[in-house]
Scaffold this active site. Structure first.
Site, PDB file in Angstrom:
ATOM      1  N   SER A 170       0.805  -1.226   0.000  1.00  8.84           N
ATOM      2  CA  SER A 170       0.000   0.000   0.000  1.00  8.84           C
ATOM      3  C   SER A 170       0.837   1.275   0.000  1.00  8.84           C
ATOM      4  O   SER A 170       0.473   2.245  -0.674  1.00  8.84           O
ATOM      5  CB  SER A 170      -0.963   0.000   1.192  1.00  8.84           C
ATOM      6  OG  SER A 170      -1.979  -0.953   1.031  1.00  8.84           O
ATOM      7  N   LYS A 222     -10.472  -5.051  10.812  1.00  9.32           N
ATOM      8  CA  LYS A 222     -11.567  -4.378  10.118  1.00  9.32           C
ATOM      9  C   LYS A 222     -12.866  -4.367  10.926  1.00  9.32           C
ATOM     10  O   LYS A 222     -13.583  -3.364  10.952  1.00  9.32           O
ATOM     11  CB  LYS A 222     -11.780  -5.019   8.749  1.00  9.32           C
ATOM     12  CG  LYS A 222     -10.589  -4.830   7.807  1.00  9.32           C
ATOM     13  CD  LYS A 222     -10.832  -5.471   6.453  1.00  9.32           C
ATOM     14  CE  LYS A 222      -9.632  -5.305   5.547  1.00  9.32           C
ATOM     15  NZ  LYS A 222      -9.847  -5.879   4.211  1.00  9.32           N
ATOM     16  N   GLY A 269     -13.469 -10.801   8.145  1.00 14.22           N
ATOM     17  CA  GLY A 269     -12.770  -9.774   7.379  1.00 14.22           C
ATOM     18  C   GLY A 269     -13.380  -9.519   6.019  1.00 14.22           C
ATOM     19  O   GLY A 269     -14.572  -9.273   5.866  1.00 14.22           O
ATOM     20  N   ARG A 284     -13.204 -22.016   8.843  1.00 16.10           N
ATOM     21  CA  ARG A 284     -12.530 -22.914   9.771  1.00 16.10           C
ATOM     22  C   ARG A 284     -13.276 -23.007  11.096  1.00 16.10           C
ATOM     23  O   ARG A 284     -13.330 -24.065  11.706  1.00 16.10           O
ATOM     24  CB  ARG A 284     -11.080 -22.457   9.986  1.00 16.10           C
ATOM     25  CG  ARG A 284     -10.180 -22.810   8.812  1.00 16.10           C
ATOM     26  CD  ARG A 284      -8.786 -22.240   8.952  1.00 16.10           C
ATOM     27  NE  ARG A 284      -8.748 -20.808   8.637  1.00 16.10           N
ATOM     28  CZ  ARG A 284      -7.635 -20.110   8.434  1.00 16.10           C
ATOM     29  NH1 ARG A 284      -6.462 -20.721   8.518  1.00 16.10           N
ATOM     30  NH2 ARG A 284      -7.666 -18.824   8.145  1.00 16.10           N
ATOM     31  N   ARG A 343     -18.803 -19.152  12.992  1.00 18.14           N
ATOM     32  CA  ARG A 343     -18.744 -17.860  12.292  1.00 18.14           C
ATOM     33  C   ARG A 343     -19.531 -17.930  10.983  1.00 18.14           C
ATOM     34  O   ARG A 343     -20.223 -16.970  10.614  1.00 18.14           O
ATOM     35  CB  ARG A 343     -17.294 -17.466  12.035  1.00 18.14           C
ATOM     36  CG  ARG A 343     -17.154 -16.219  11.184  1.00 18.14           C
ATOM     37  CD  ARG A 343     -15.720 -15.721  11.132  1.00 18.14           C
ATOM     38  NE  ARG A 343     -15.441 -14.848  12.273  1.00 18.14           N
ATOM     39  CZ  ARG A 343     -14.308 -14.168  12.420  1.00 18.14           C
ATOM     40  NH1 ARG A 343     -13.353 -14.265  11.514  1.00 18.14           N
ATOM     41  NH2 ARG A 343     -14.126 -13.388  13.458  1.00 18.14           N
ATOM     42  N   GLY A 366      -5.299 -11.043  -5.215  1.00 21.23           N
ATOM     43  CA  GLY A 366      -5.941  -9.823  -4.759  1.00 21.23           C
ATOM     44  C   GLY A 366      -5.218  -8.531  -5.077  1.00 21.23           C
ATOM     45  O   GLY A 366      -5.587  -7.486  -4.519  1.00 21.23           O
TER      46      GLY A 366
END
Length: 313
Positions: free
Chosen positions: A46, A95, A159, A181, A185, A276
């Site tokens: 970044s 995040k 995330g 995993r 969640r 990504g």
């Protein structure tokens, strides 16, 4: 040199140094100050991309890699403000926590329930999320007419994974399968998505094991890899390579210099696959637009980012 023009931001102002909120140098007079926070953050490209953008806009700016371990964000935010940051990007694992700590939320942050871009406005923390829009722009760029996706398998529900999942109800898909995993969640995300989706497309939750992956991938058009697997050289493949067959498309939300192992293996199996880096470009450009209030110089940012990553533009 690129296009006959030396990238001065690659030669000066960009270092490989990783700071903490207490080791940041004094702020340069007249400069805007930004950074990327996360853990790990040493790999982040970044800084070179953002400094290229600011330079093209004619604005003096600083941009640092800032390591903040999991569980340390709440105590770190006041230190970031004291250090004079005008904003920052958030990566793993902050995040969701940054969403909780933000005082003002943009519509994108509310949709994502996540924040990857912070702007400090009169001392208040304004949180936005550019992840979903950055992902969708990257997909449209590499695979035109790929959105809305067809049968989609999301590997990883925290995330960026949950952000993409929350974005899908706004554009639709044929079906969505969630694998994480921690199965709780995935179940929690399923419960939160259900009222947003209604009866428009089915959502399935599967435990993470080879039999489930084998069945799911045989019925999938787009695999979105949204875990942290692949950031480290020693990480295993998220899925057994024998389960990857064309015409499956694979999108790995993480990136490395060169390419991720998953992308290399998927291409070797005949699948279209991308990592990504394009998503980083587009979400970073959107962050710059939030901070500057001006259109991002996308071509300049792309050239700097891809050169730093050893890729062709």
């Amino acid at each position: 040199m690129l296009g006959g023009k030396a990238f001065r931001w690659l030669n000066g102002g960009v270092t490989n140094e990783v700071y903490t909120p207490t080791t940041l140098p004094p702020k340069k007079r007249g400069a805007m100050r930004y950074g990327v926070i996360g853990s790990p953050v040493a790999h982040s490209l970044s800084p070179v991309m953002q400094l290229a953008g600011w330079s093209e806009l004619g604005v003096q700016a600083e941009y640092f890699r800032i390591e903040i371990p999991a569980g340390g964000l709440e105590s770190a935010v006041p230190l970031l403000l004291q250090a004079g940051l005008d904003g920052w990007n958030c990566t793993l694992p902050h995040k969701g926590e940054m969403f909780r700590l933000s005082e003002v939320h943009s519509p994108s942050a509310l949709q994502a329930q996540s924040v990857n871009t912070v702007q400090v406005v009169q001392g208040k923390i304004h949180g936005s999320s550019t992840d979903a829009e950055g992902w969708s722009r990257a997909l449209r760029e590499i695979w035109p007419n790929s959105l809305p996706p067809k049968r989609t398998l999301l590997l990883g529900c925290g995330g960026v994974g949950q952000t993409i999942a929350r974005f899908l109800p706004s554009i639709g898909c044929s079906s969505l399968t969630l694998i994480n995993r921690d199965p709780q969640r995935a179940e929690k995300l399923h419960h939160e998505l259900s009222p947003l989706v209604g009866n428009r497309f089915p959502i399935h939750v599967l435990d993470w094991n080879r039999p489930n992956l084998s069945v799911a991938l045989s019925e999938t058009d787009l695999l979105i890899q949204a875990t942290s697997l692949g950031l480290k050289e020693e990480d295993p493949l998220p899925v057994p390579k024998e389960l990857l067959h064309p015409p499956l498309r694979v999108y790995d939300t993480i990136y490395r210099k060169g390419e991720t192992l998953l992308v290399r293996v998927a291409r070797g199996r005949g699948c279209e696959a991308e990592d990504g880096l394009g998503m980083l470009l587009h979400q970073g450009a959107l962050s710059l637009e939030i901070w500057s209030g001006k259109p991002a110089p996308l071509t300049t940012m792309r050239q700097a980012l891809y050169q730093a990553a050893g890729r062709e533009t």
